[in-house]
Structures are given as C-alpha cells and as structure tokens.
Enzyme design. Structure first.
Site, PDB file in Angstrom:
ATOM      1  N   HIS A  62      -7.412  -2.400  14.694  1.00  0.00           N
ATOM      2  CA  HIS A  62      -7.476  -1.556  13.489  1.00  0.00           C
ATOM      3  C   HIS A  62      -7.346  -2.394  12.217  1.00  0.00           C
ATOM      4  O   HIS A  62      -8.173  -2.293  11.308  1.00  0.00           O
ATOM      5  CB  HIS A  62      -6.375  -0.498  13.566  1.00  0.00           C
ATOM      6  CG  HIS A  62      -6.305   0.427  12.404  1.00  0.00           C
ATOM      7  ND1 HIS A  62      -6.897   1.679  12.415  1.00  0.00           N
ATOM      8  CD2 HIS A  62      -5.738   0.287  11.172  1.00  0.00           C
ATOM      9  CE1 HIS A  62      -6.685   2.258  11.250  1.00  0.00           C
ATOM     10  NE2 HIS A  62      -5.976   1.442  10.471  1.00  0.00           N
ATOM     11  N   GLU A  63      -6.308  -3.213  12.163  1.00  0.00           N
ATOM     12  CA  GLU A  63      -6.089  -3.986  10.926  1.00  0.00           C
ATOM     13  C   GLU A  63      -7.220  -4.990  10.715  1.00  0.00           C
ATOM     14  O   GLU A  63      -7.657  -5.211   9.592  1.00  0.00           O
ATOM     15  CB  GLU A  63      -4.729  -4.696  10.947  1.00  0.00           C
ATOM     16  CG  GLU A  63      -3.521  -3.787  11.209  1.00  0.00           C
ATOM     17  CD  GLU A  63      -3.477  -2.529  10.353  1.00  0.00           C
ATOM     18  OE1 GLU A  63      -3.943  -2.557   9.206  1.00  0.00           O
ATOM     19  OE2 GLU A  63      -2.983  -1.489  10.853  1.00  0.00           O
TER      20      GLU A  63
ATOM     21  N   GLY B  99       2.964   1.018  10.518  1.00  0.00           N
ATOM     22  CA  GLY B  99       2.654   0.318  11.754  1.00  0.00           C
ATOM     23  C   GLY B  99       2.233  -1.112  11.466  1.00  0.00           C
ATOM     24  O   GLY B  99       2.679  -2.058  12.116  1.00  0.00           O
ATOM     25  N   ALA B 100       1.382  -1.271  10.475  1.00  0.00           N
ATOM     26  CA  ALA B 100       0.875  -2.597  10.130  1.00  0.00           C
ATOM     27  C   ALA B 100       0.082  -2.470   8.845  1.00  0.00           C
ATOM     28  O   ALA B 100      -0.249  -1.363   8.416  1.00  0.00           O
ATOM     29  CB  ALA B 100      -0.018  -3.125  11.238  1.00  0.00           C
ATOM     30  N   MET B 101      -0.249  -3.620   8.252  1.00  0.00           N
ATOM     31  CA  MET B 101      -0.936  -3.591   6.967  1.00  0.00           C
ATOM     32  C   MET B 101      -2.007  -4.670   6.916  1.00  0.00           C
ATOM     33  O   MET B 101      -1.750  -5.822   7.240  1.00  0.00           O
ATOM     34  CB  MET B 101       0.115  -3.755   5.854  1.00  0.00           C
ATOM     35  CG  MET B 101      -0.447  -3.689   4.462  1.00  0.00           C
ATOM     36  SD  MET B 101      -1.301  -2.111   4.167  1.00  0.00           S
ATOM     37  CE  MET B 101      -2.629  -2.661   3.134  1.00  0.00           C
ATOM     38  N   GLU B 102      -3.190  -4.250   6.454  1.00  0.00           N
ATOM     39  CA  GLU B 102      -4.387  -5.083   6.557  1.00  0.00           C
ATOM     40  C   GLU B 102      -4.585  -6.056   5.397  1.00  0.00           C
ATOM     41  O   GLU B 102      -5.735  -6.425   5.105  1.00  0.00           O
ATOM     42  CB  GLU B 102      -5.604  -4.155   6.657  1.00  0.00           C
ATOM     43  CG  GLU B 102      -5.929  -3.336   5.389  1.00  0.00           C
ATOM     44  CD  GLU B 102      -5.306  -1.952   5.332  1.00  0.00           C
ATOM     45  OE1 GLU B 102      -4.307  -1.714   6.039  1.00  0.00           O
ATOM     46  OE2 GLU B 102      -5.801  -1.105   4.573  1.00  0.00           O
TER      47      GLU B 102
ATOM     48  N   GLU C 124      -9.442   4.878   6.150  1.00  0.00           N
ATOM     49  CA  GLU C 124      -8.568   5.088   7.312  1.00  0.00           C
ATOM     50  C   GLU C 124      -9.263   5.882   8.421  1.00  0.00           C
ATOM     51  O   GLU C 124      -9.177   5.527   9.597  1.00  0.00           O
ATOM     52  CB  GLU C 124      -7.253   5.748   6.894  1.00  0.00           C
ATOM     53  CG  GLU C 124      -6.354   4.854   6.034  1.00  0.00           C
ATOM     54  CD  GLU C 124      -6.002   3.519   6.681  1.00  0.00           C
ATOM     55  OE1 GLU C 124      -6.249   3.332   7.886  1.00  0.00           O
ATOM     56  OE2 GLU C 124      -5.485   2.637   5.951  1.00  0.00           O
TER      57      GLU C 124
ATOM     58  N   GLU D 265       0.824  -1.196   0.000  1.00  0.00           N
ATOM     59  CA  GLU D 265       0.000   0.000   0.000  1.00  0.00           C
ATOM     60  C   GLU D 265       0.864   1.254   0.000  1.00  0.00           C
ATOM     61  O   GLU D 265       1.794   1.322   0.798  1.00  0.00           O
ATOM     62  CB  GLU D 265      -0.925   0.033   1.218  1.00  0.00           C
ATOM     63  CG  GLU D 265      -1.911   1.185   1.115  1.00  0.00           C
ATOM     64  CD  GLU D 265      -2.852   1.303   2.302  1.00  0.00           C
ATOM     65  OE1 GLU D 265      -2.755   0.486   3.238  1.00  0.00           O
ATOM     66  OE2 GLU D 265      -3.662   2.220   2.273  1.00  0.00           O
TER      67      GLU D 265
HETATM   68  N1  SER Z   1      -3.236   0.694   5.687  1.00  0.00           N
HETATM   69  C1  SER Z   1      -2.298   0.687   6.765  1.00  0.00           C
HETATM   70  C2  SER Z   1      -3.042   1.002   8.020  1.00  0.00           C
HETATM   71  O1  SER Z   1      -3.360   2.101   8.276  1.00  0.00           O
HETATM   72  C3  SER Z   1      -1.192   1.656   6.569  1.00  0.00           C
HETATM   73  O2  SER Z   1      -0.636   1.608   5.340  1.00  0.00           O
HETATM   74  O3  SER Z   1      -3.432   0.154   8.707  1.00  0.00           O
HETATM   75 ZN    ZN Z   2      -5.524   1.681   8.550  1.00  0.00          ZN
END
Ligand code: SER
Ligand code: ZN
Length: 843
Positions: free
Chosen positions: A301-302, A265-268, A324, A125
C-alpha cells in the site's frame, strides 16, 4: 467544548502564493529542537489577492520571521488563531525565512515531530507539518525540499529525510550533520524526518532498465532481524506494480523505518516510509499467517502510494479518497494476484461489512468525498478508504482490467506532478475508454449503503429479473448510482447455465433472460460486484445450490453464511435447525481438504452481530446462544471426522493451519477437547497455532484459559505486538467483565501513550459489540471515561476510539438515551476538537 469550525469543500480556493523551494534546518534536541525554514515563493497569477497564510499551531514557538531581507517584529505579526497572515505582499517572487523551537519529547499527540523510544520521528498527514514549522500546509502546494539535520552523533547516528543524501559530515562538540535533497516536488504532508540509533537491513530492486533501487528497512538494533519478511514484500510490491500497471519506482533510495509509537498504520512519505512497527516486524514465532498477509499488503500500500498519492496527490483533503480508495484497491489487487483472489475478496467484504457498513449507517456517516470537516484526521475512515476502494473497483468491473489500466495510465500521465480531484479521476477513466461514466459521480457525493431489491419472475419469454435501488442518503435531490450486478443462474443439473453483468443505472429496471428452465437458483452480486445490501428472498434450496455449485468463491461463501443466518433467525424448531445445520457437513467434511483455506472460511459461522443486522432476529443473546449450540452440535455429531481432519493438517503450510484451526474452534466447544486445545498451545511451533489455541481457550471459557494467558504473557513480554494481542483477545471475549477491564487498564503492560496498546484495550472493547450491546450500562460509560483520559494525551487516537458512540441505534431507547446523556455531559468538559467533533456528531 471547543468551538468547532467547519471547513467546506465548496469553499476551496487556490493559494495566492506557490512555494517552489523549501530549505529546513533541524538542530535536534529532545526538549528544544531548533528549526530554521527558508521558503521561496512565487505569486499564483490566477488569484488577485496577495496574502500568504502560514499555518501554525500552539506547539511551535516562533523566534524570528523575515520577508526578503526585512525582519518582521514578532509583535507586528497578524495571527488568525495560530495561522500567520501576511497581507499585501507586493513581490511576485519572495523569500520568507523563519525560525522556531519545538519540544518533541513532550509531543504525546504524535503529530509533527516527536520522540518514540528515543528516536526522533515525524508524522505529518494531513496537517502535522504545521506543528513543525509555519508553512502553507495544504496538499496543493508542492515544493522541492532540502533538509539539513544536525544531531548528537552518539545518540543519533542515523539521520534520515526524503530524497537523496547529498552530504554527511561531522561537526564540533560531538555533533554531526546530514543533508538530504528531494528532487520531486511534494506537498508538506509527505515530509519526513527520522533520527536516532537504528540498525538496518538492505537489498536492492532492479528496475526494468537494469538500474538498481537501494532498499533499506531501519529498526531498533535488536529488531532488525525481524525485518526480512517486510523487505521481501517491498520487492514483490515493486515488481507487481511494474507488471500490472507499468509503474516503476522513481527514487534510487527507498527507506522504511519501523516506529513503535505511531498513530496510524504507516505513512507513504516520499522515499522514506514510516511504519507502525507492528506492520513491519515479523517472524513465525511472533506473527500469525494473517499478520504476514497484512504486513505484505501494507508494505505494498505505502509503496503504491508513490504513484497514486505522491506523484499525483490530492488538491484538498476532501479528495482524500482519490489516493486512499485507489491505493487500497491497488493493494487489494496486489494481494489477490500474489495469493488467492477469491479468498481475498471474501476477507475484504467481511471487513467492509463489519466496519464500513455500520459507519455508513451511523451518525458519523459521510460520502467517500465528504462535504465538510472540522478535524480532517477524523475522516481517515473505512468509508474513505474501503468504500472508496469499492468505488474504484466499480470502474474496473465496468471497463475490464485493460480498460481500467488504460484509464489509470492516462490519469497519471495527465496529472503527474500535480494535485488532482476525484472528478479528474472519473474524467480520465472516461476519456481513456471513450465511455460516459457520469453515473459514477453520485458514488462520491451520496452517503449510505445502497440497497438493491431483486425480484425473479418466471414468464413466457424467460426469467424476468427486476432490480430496484434504494438509497438511504440524506438530501432531496438523490440520484441513482450505477450499480454493476454480476449474476448467474444455476440450473436443475447444478451447472451454471447463464452468467452476465447488468449495470443498474436508474431507480428500477427489468431484464428478461432467454432461459426456459424454471427451477433455477439465482446467484446475485458474484464477487461482491458492488458495495450494496441485497434484498432477495432466497429459498433454502437456492442457497444450498449456490453454496455447493457456484464457481465464484464469494458467492459460495455468501450463500452459506446467509443460509446459516436465516436458519438461526427462522421460526423452525430447535430440532429442525440442528438437522438442517449439520446436513451439509457430510459432504463438506469430505471435500474440505482439497481447499483448506476456503473451507476454513466456510466453517466459520457469521458472527452474532452480522446475523442480527442481516436478519429479522434482533435478540442478540438468543443469537449468541443458538449459534454456539449449533457449533457444538456439529462438533459432537461429527467428532471423529473433525478429529481426523485436525490430525491430517498437523504438518503443513498456512492453508493447513487455516483449516486445522477452524476445526479446533468446533472441537473446543466440547469439554473433552479442552485438553486438545491446551496441547496445541504447548506444542505450537508458530504464533498462528499458539494464538489459535489461546483464542479457542479464552473464547470458550476453558478452565485452562487463565494459565495459558499467564504463560503467554511471560513468554512474549518482550514483543509489543504480541502483548497487544494478549490484551485484545481478553477484551474481545463475550465473557469480558468490568473487573477484567480494570485489571488490564491498570496492568503494568498497559501504556496510555502507545496507540497500539491503547487500541488493544479500548479499541477492542469498542469492537466487542456482543458485550457492548448486552450490557450497555456497564461498558459504554467505562469506555467513555477512558477515552476522555486518552484525549488528554492523544486526541487523534481518542477520537477514533469514540466511533462506537455513533452507532447506538441498535440499543433499547432507554439505553441510548442514558449513554447519549453521558456523552452530552462530557461535551461540557475540556476536550480536543477531534473528540468534540466525533462526540457531538454522535448525539
Ligand atoms: N496515508 C496513510 C496511509 O493510508 C495514512 O495516513 O497509508
Ligand atoms: Zn494510504
């Protein structure tokens, strides 16, 4: 400077071809990974032209290309920059096959496919997929993926991608292969691949219909024992989304992988979330209570993205806040429901004001739905995320929790499996609730933090309140934004006598409250009901009343913060200030044990930058000194009581630690308590207490600080996230010097290729505004030089580190000019488009 090509929201055009199926085959090798891509495409009947654009970059070497059964000679391919343009394709259904080669081991930018500690891992992303293969890399194209991974079995026993594992077998020559199929159509940015020698822990989540979801967290073998908290958090997130929004997990296998070198931070990624290891690995020895809360919220969140982001994604990247902002709002609600709603709100507002407000006032400001970008990655900002979440919260404030849920359900039903826009979300909310929400539109298109001026007037008919909104967005055609104002009146008997929510829809409106009392305190923007700056001339008496007698946590905390900020900024004598500052402590010190975490926040004074930006006092050195002296004065005056509270919270839970460590910050200002701090450090049985003591020692410049720092590093060398804390703490000290910075920069533990470590040094300096603003000639040039060094390695990270250069307006003009001249000089050099965009906009 590279040429900066701006892309505009208004230029959106649907693609000429949709992709229905993608088949990817990877033969993994650190320096020469072979990728074979087969695409099935079909003509978009709504466009007339017949061009297929396959985005690419300089990082992938194209080896072959076929359209249907015809090979295309490489020399005949038309490129526009690195994108392949295939024109006049006559078939409505077609197949494109191509192969290319990658060098993951040398991908230091960490976009696309790269190696981290010998683990192959991807991050796509927003536009990293084009580093992996040539593809129409845009979020509105959603296709079904089948992924074949072939790798050496000894070094890569684990092979993961999105969806379900449909086949696994051994091949010749020590190789093995796994085939993954993801039945959900998805945009390319949600593609993921992980391969390497990993361990895992697992559990399952039982859905409402009784069916299980297999949950796994993968990490390095010696780290899997630190994944249990994250796994529990994942289960809590799944349960919460079912309870609160009736949203059920739609995949049967849900995998998370912890990776040490990660840009964000992380990626979904669908069914295969990839996380910065820092947001997965935890136990009480290496993670603070705050870290645990953060991990839980990011895991949530993810996971929440699986509906808001994956099932319904964004049509183009300008709409990023659609997923987001919404998903941050959802993770905030998750934490609020599981933990403490009032405290969570305060934390979120603190964060918004510390990072997003300055962004919205600086030269990189943009609406939550930007109108243009050069590098999309530069728009993963606190504005798109956190202000975006505030805007989503406005809907809930207006429609209520039930109305909001109705709207969200309608939106997800209507757009399931498609790519949507912010307008689609607004319209869905309006349709489901039969409401006109047209005034929300302007929150998406106008940048800047609105100001709301409030006047209170006692009239014959009651109390008249006048609200006026001022926007600081550019443009001549500004429209008033809808601003919900939650407020209350506290009467002479210290009780709330009136409460309501007023929606300010035009530039200026008045209301008269049928209230006969005249001596009332007006509590405004309870629960921070809109992301605005409030101008209202509170009296000291009003603030005290609110701080003590409001029932809304945010309002109480806010009033106390304002009281202290105004006191420091006021013209009163030092003796008056001292007396007024400590007076309330008599009561507070009695009450605080009833709600330890809340009082811990209450006792923490606004930081100097916040005082500077919210009051008339602009002399930072003076603010810093007075703030420190007040804390010390309160510490001295009530030393016995502080100590008693401190002792009483020795054994307890996270709330007790909150209170104890906020008390420690007072005691630590007294020379006779250097030893109290050092003792806590030694005796600590968890990272929260140890870190609090270390911080108190460093930030108060104790004689023990050096020894404790040395000891800390020795103890925790093996834990990267703790070493990050060690760097960041030293850099965030107001006493930081160039000598220390250089020492850290050349320290054996510094690693310019690891984004977390880079941020713990350069990011922490960028946030140390007390140091930056006091000695700009010293620190900005150092920061800029080092950002230039990082840019050669990782442009995405470098560009983010450059935001302090867009927020110079607080400095003396001569300092601003000097720094901007340095920036200008650097722009003449070779630098990435990411960094060039940020720096040139800062001028
Ligand atoms: N999509 C990711 C997040 O916000 C960041 O690239 O969780
Ligand atoms: Zn996100």
């Amino acid at each position: 400077m590279p040429a900066l090509k701006e892309i505009f929201r208004k230029d959106y055009q649907a693609p000429d071809f949709w992709v229905t199926d993608v088949s990817l085959k990877f033969v993994l090798s650190p320096n020469a990974t072979l990728v074979t891509t087969e695409l099935k495409l079909s003509k978009n009947t709504e466009t007339t032209s017949r061009t297929l654009v396959l985005n690419g970059t300089e990082h992938s070497q194209l080896l072959s290309l076929r359209i249907n059964d015809t090979a295309v000679a490489l020399d005949d391919i038309q490129y526009v920059e690195h994108d392949i343009h295939l024109k006049d394709l006559q078939d409505d259904e077609l197949a494109v096959t191509l192969s290319n080669q990658l060098d993951p081991a040398n991908n230091s930018a960490l976009e696309g496919l790269y190696l981290s500690n010998k683990i192959f891992c991807s991050d796509c992303e927003p536009e990293g997929f084009r580093n992996i293969t040539y593809y129409p890399d845009r979020p509105d194209i959603m296709a079904k993926y089948t992924v074949i991974i072939i790798a050496d079995k000894a070094t890569c026993p684990i092979l993961l991608s999105n969806g379900n594992l449909v086949e696994a077998k051994d091949l010749d020559n020590g190789l093995h292969q796994a085939v993954w199929h993801d039945p959900f159509p998805k945009p390319s940015y949600l593609f993921a691949l992980v391969a390497g020698d990993l361990g895992y822990i697992e559990d399952k989540h039982i859905r409402p219909d009784g069916s299980p979801v297999q949950l796994r967290i993968y990490a390095a073998h010696n780290e899997v024992d630190k994944c249990h908290y994250a796994l529990g958090a994942l289960k809590r997130a799944m349960k919460w989304d079912e309870d609160r929004f009736d949203l059920v997990c739609d995949v049967d296998q849900y995998n998370i992988v912890a990776i040490h070198d990660f840009n964000g931070g992380a990626m979904e990624n669908k069914g295969l979330n990839i996380f910065n290891a820092k947001y997965v690995l935890a136990n009480s020895e290496i993670a603070t209570d705050a870290d645990f809360e953060t991990i839980e919220s990011i895991i949530g969140h993810e996971y929440f993205h699986n509906w808001t982001g994956n099932r319904v994604t964004c049509r183009d990247w300008f709409q990023l806040s659609l997923q987001e902002g919404l998903t941050v709002f959802r993770d905030q609600e998750f934490t609020s429901d599981l933990r403490h709603r009032g405290l969570k709100r305060i934390d979120d507002v603190k964060m918004l004001r510390a990072y997003q407000f300055p962004e919205d006032a600086g030269r990189l400001k943009h609406p939550i739905r930007p109108e243009s970008y050069v590098e999309m990655r530069n728009f993963y900002t606190t504005t798109v995320y956190e202000k975006g979440a505030e805007v989503v919260r406005l809907y809930q404030t207006l429609l209520g929790e039930e109305g909001f849920k109705k709207g969200l359900t309608h939106y997800l039903n209507k757009f399931d499996g498609t790519a949507a826009t912010c307008d689609d979300f607004l319209i869905s909310m309006a349709e489901a609730n039969h409401e006109d929400l047209s005034g929300f539109e302007h929150w998406y298109s106008q940048a800047g933090t609105p100001r709301v001026q409030v006047a209170k007037e006692i009239t014959e008919n009651g109390i008249k309140l006048t609200f006026k909104q001022l926007l600081c967005s550019e443009g001549s055609n500004l429209q008033p934004q809808w601003i919900p104002i939650r407020f209350a009146l506290i009467g002479s008997e210290d009780k709330i006598i009136y409460e309501d929510t007023f929606i300010l829809k035009s530039w200026e409106e008045s209301i008269t409250l049928p209230c006969k009392e005249t001596n009332v305190a007006l509590s405004l923007f309870r629960d921070f009901s809109a992301p605005v700056i409030v101008d209202y001339p509170y009296t000291e008496e009003e603030l005290m009343k609110i701080a003590f007698f409001e029932t809304d946590y945010f309002a109480r905390w806010e009033a106390a913060q304002r009281y202290i900020s105004e006191l420091i900024a006021s013209e009163q004598t030092w003796e008056e200030k001292q007396a007024k500052f400590i007076a309330p402590f008599n009561n507070l010190l009695q009450e605080c044990r009833q709600e330890p975490s809340f009082y811990a926040l209450f006792f923490t004074l606004p930081d100097p930058i916040s005082i500077q930006s919210t009051t008339a006092e602009k002399d930072l050195a003076k603010i810093w000194e007075q703030r420190g002296n007040l804390i010390q004065y309160a510490a001295k005056t009530y030393e016995a009581q502080w100590l008693e509270i401190y002792q009483s919270q020795m054994i307890g839970n996270a709330s007790a630690r909150d209170l104890k460590n906020s008390v420690l910050n007072y005691l630590a200002t007294l020379p006779n308590h250097e030893v109290t701090v050092a003792k806590q450090y030694e005796a600590a049985t968890n990272m929260t207490d140890r870190m609090a003591a270390l911080r108190a020692s460093v930030l108060n410049n104790h004689s023990t600080a050096k020894t404790l720092l040395t000891n800390f590093l020795e103890k925790y060398k093996a834990y990267p996230s703790v070493v990050d804390k060690w760097f960041a703490l030293q850099v965030s000290s107001p006493y930081i010097t160039l000598e220390v910075l250089n020492h850290l920069r050349h320290h054996g533990e510094f690693n310019s290729h690891n984004p977390n470590r880079v941020r713990s040094l350069l990011g922490a300096l960028g946030q140390n505004k007390v140091a930056l603003y006091q000695q700009p000639q010293l620190f900005y040039p150092w920061l800029l030089d080092n950002i230039m060094m990082i840019d050669k390695i990782n442009p995405q990270v470098a560009a983010r580190l450059a935001t302090p250069f867009s927020q110079l307006d607080f400095l003396k003009q001569s300092d601003q000019d000097a720094i901007r001249n340095l920036v200008k000089a650097q722009l003449a050099n070779q630098l990435s488009t990411n960094l060039a965009e940020q720096l040139s906009k800062s001028l």
